[in-house]
Motif scaffolding. Structure first.
Motif, short mmCIF file in Angstrom:
data_model
loop_
_atom_site.label_atom_id
_atom_site.label_comp_id
_atom_site.label_asym_id
_atom_site.label_seq_id
_atom_site.Cartn_x
_atom_site.Cartn_y
_atom_site.Cartn_z
N LEU A 272 0.80 -1.16 0.21
CA LEU A 272 0.00 -0.04 0.19
C LEU A 272 0.95 1.26 -0.01
CD1 LEU A 272 -2.42 -1.12 2.62
CD2 LEU A 272 -2.81 -1.38 0.38
N ALA A 273 1.00 2.18 -1.05
CA ALA A 273 1.71 3.13 -1.23
C ALA A 273 1.16 4.35 -1.65
CB ALA A 273 2.84 2.97 -2.23
N LEU A 274 1.67 5.57 -1.37
CA LEU A 274 1.21 6.85 -1.87
C LEU A 274 1.26 6.85 -3.58
CD1 LEU A 274 2.38 9.36 0.51
CD2 LEU A 274 0.00 8.91 0.21
N ASP A 308 -8.30 -8.04 0.88
CA ASP A 308 -8.69 -9.26 1.11
C ASP A 308 -9.31 -9.87 -0.31
OD1 ASP A 308 -8.40 -8.69 3.78
OD2 ASP A 308 -10.50 -8.35 4.19
N THR A 309 -9.82 -9.09 -1.08
CA THR A 309 -10.34 -9.51 -2.23
C THR A 309 -9.28 -10.16 -3.18
OG1 THR A 309 -11.97 -7.81 -2.34
CG2 THR A 309 -11.74 -9.12 -4.48
N LEU A 310 -8.12 -9.70 -3.17
CA LEU A 310 -6.96 -10.18 -3.75
C LEU A 310 -6.28 -11.15 -3.04
CD1 LEU A 310 -5.39 -6.51 -4.83
CD2 LEU A 310 -6.30 -8.32 -6.43
N GLY A 311 -6.77 -11.51 -2.03
CA GLY A 311 -6.13 -12.69 -1.09
C GLY A 311 -4.80 -12.57 -0.63
N ALA A 312 -4.46 -10.98 -0.47
CA ALA A 312 -3.17 -10.69 0.34
C ALA A 312 -2.89 -11.27 1.48
CB ALA A 312 -2.94 -9.21 0.36
N GLU A 313 -1.82 -12.25 1.83
CA GLU A 313 -1.49 -12.70 2.94
C GLU A 313 -0.52 -11.87 3.96
OE1 GLU A 313 -1.18 -17.53 2.00
OE2 GLU A 313 -0.01 -15.84 0.56
N VAL A 314 0.37 -11.09 3.28
CA VAL A 314 1.19 -9.99 4.19
C VAL A 314 1.01 -8.71 3.12
CG1 VAL A 314 2.60 -11.36 5.32
CG2 VAL A 314 3.08 -11.07 2.85
N LEU A 315 0.72 -7.57 4.24
CA LEU A 315 0.74 -6.39 3.58
C LEU A 315 1.93 -5.65 4.00
CD1 LEU A 315 -2.50 -7.44 4.25
CD2 LEU A 315 -2.94 -5.39 3.02
N PHE A 316 2.43 -4.52 3.40
CA PHE A 316 3.22 -3.75 3.69
C PHE A 316 2.79 -2.39 3.11
CE2 PHE A 316 5.42 -7.47 2.48
CZ PHE A 316 5.89 -7.96 3.73
N SER A 317 2.76 -1.21 4.06
CA SER A 317 2.22 0.00 3.84
C SER A 317 3.38 1.15 4.18
CB SER A 317 0.81 0.15 4.53
OG SER A 317 0.40 1.55 4.27
N GLU A 318 3.42 1.90 3.31
CA GLU A 318 4.03 3.12 3.57
C GLU A 318 3.38 4.01 4.99
OE1 GLU A 318 4.11 5.67 0.17
OE2 GLU A 318 5.50 4.43 -0.70
N ALA A 319 4.09 4.74 5.77
CA ALA A 319 3.40 5.47 6.67
C ALA A 319 2.95 6.60 6.11
CB ALA A 319 4.25 5.73 8.01
N VAL A 320 2.12 7.39 6.55
CA VAL A 320 1.58 8.82 6.04
C VAL A 320 2.01 9.98 7.09
CG1 VAL A 320 0.25 7.66 4.20
CG2 VAL A 320 -0.60 8.57 6.32
N PRO A 321 2.17 11.06 6.46
CA PRO A 321 2.39 12.22 7.27
C PRO A 321 1.22 12.51 8.22
CG PRO A 321 2.80 12.84 5.08
CD PRO A 321 2.13 11.58 5.12
N THR A 322 1.36 12.74 9.52
CA THR A 322 0.18 12.93 10.54
C THR A 322 -0.29 14.13 10.56
OG1 THR A 322 1.67 13.02 12.18
CG2 THR A 322 0.92 10.72 11.72
N ASP A 323 -0.01 15.07 9.76
CA ASP A 323 -0.73 16.43 9.83
C ASP A 323 -1.94 16.48 9.42
OD1 ASP A 323 0.94 15.99 7.57
OD2 ASP A 323 0.53 18.34 7.17
N GLY A 324 -3.08 17.29 9.78
CA GLY A 324 -4.25 17.27 9.26
C GLY A 324 -5.16 16.00 9.23
#
Ligand code: AMP
Ligand code: MG
Length: 344
Positions: A272-274, A308-324
């Motif tokens: 999961l990425a920007l 879930d629909t894609l059957g992903a077993e492990v997910l890696f996400s970028e963190a996002v800036p926490t302003d706003g």
């Protein structure tokens, strides 16, 4: 039970209002996510919300109103000046305020608490439904407990088919994340759940704001949170999610390393990425979290369901800036990952 999925029209709104008055459940669009509504003043109807969702009985519901005059009978005492300023500035909208409750609100709504959470939503269909029901409507998000909140009527159908008589389809939700929940019972507003109304905005209106420290961390063993919802692992995709936080080049390198290791182990990984970062992951499977804070809020729950629909077993996400509104996005991501966050 057969579940009807109908567009919002004067006729379907009238029918939905009748269902609510008769003690039944109706799913409806709001600007945040889809809600699962019942007559807030009917104890039995409210209990059936918990049943349909499989929601723990100690997690209270938000009561929705469509006219500011509906507030007084639900709360004990007068709203503070600060609460009034927030209401003037942000209602109708994605903001929920917590007040001492009146006796009119059944204990099932507040899960036994002596406070009640109230929201005046902006979505015209939500307001028209409350008008048609001629009663305040208690409504949590219209997902099965533990699933990501629904941002389309199709999501609601996935989770609620056969459990409720009617889903009103008002198209995709504009914000895509749940409302900001603010405890107004202290001297300063305290954010219990970040959402579409940002801490910056609340501070501007009230001259200060607290963000409850449990917003961005897991609860400690035996800790009693100010908001019962903090106890539960919400928004969970089926696969294990890890968030990677740090400087962009290093985040990208670590995610690629973990993704490739997962492939080598025969697992089905997903990134999961920007949006602007997607090309950096090459041909690896990746979903967009949108291009900016509003886009991320809008994209996140969709992405978690798609995972879930894609059957992903492990997910890696970028963190996002926490302003706003980024704070709300990271709060939901963090919970979906059970706060499994790697710093690089
Ligand atoms: P949902 O509508 O499913 O998004 O959940 C409503 C959220 O509001 C949950 O996180 C609840 O814990 C929170 N909430 C509702 N009423 C109260 C209350 N009286 N005090 C603190 N938190 C509340
Ligand atoms: Mg929910």
């Amino acid at each position: 039970m057969r579940t009807e999925l109908l567009p919002v029209t004067p006729e379907t709104l009238a029918r939905a209002g009748e269902l609510i008055r008769a003690g039944a459940l109706v799913a409806f669009p709001t600007e945040t996510v889809y809600g699962l509504g019942a007559n807030a003043l009917d104890d039995g109807a409210v209990r059936s919300i918990f049943e349909a969702k499989g929601r723990p009985g100690d997690n209270p519901l938000i009561v929705h109103i469509s006219d500011i005059r509906q507030l007084a009978p639900l709360i004990d005492g007068e709203p503070s000046d600060m609460a009034k300023r927030l209401m003037d500035a942000c209602w109708p909208g994605p903001m929920t305020l917590i007040f001492p409750k009146s006796d009119a609100v059944p204990m099932a709504v507040t899960a036994g608490l002596d406070t009640v959470a109230i929201r005046y939503p902006a979505h015209p269909a939500a307001r028209a439904l409350i008008d048609a029901a001629r009663r305040p409507i208690a409504a949590p998000s219209a997902n099965r407990s533990g699933r990501p909140s629904p941002t389309t009527a199709a999501h609601v159908m996935e989770d609620m088919d056969g459990r409720i008589p009617l889903i009103l389809d008002g198209g995709p939700c504009e914000v895509g994340l749940e409302s900001t929940v603010i405890d107004m019972t202290g001297d300063l507003p305290r954010i219990l759940r970040p959402g579409g109304v940002t801490p910056e905005r609340i501070a501007e209106i009230c001259g200060g704001v607290r963000v409850d420290d449990a917003v961005m961390r897991p609860l400690k063993e035996g800790e009693k949170p100010r908001s019962p919802g903090m106890k539960y692992r919400h928004y969970a995709p089926k696969g294990q999610l890890t968030i990677v936080q740090g400087e962009q080049a290093e985040v990208k390198a670590r995610i690629i390393e973990m993704y490739d290791a997962a492939v080598a182990e025969g697992q089905n990984p997903l990134i999961l990425a920007l949006e602007p970062h997607l090309p950096a992951y090459g041909s690896r499977r990746a979903l967009s979290l949108g291009g900016d804070a509003a886009g991320m809020a809008h994209a996140l729950f969709n992405a978690l369901r798609d995972a879930d629909t894609l059957g992903a077993e492990v997910l890696f996400s970028e963190a996002v800036p926490t302003d706003g509104v980024g704070l709300a996005v990271m709060n939901r991501l963090g919970r979906a990952a059970a706060f499994h966050i790697i710093e690089v």
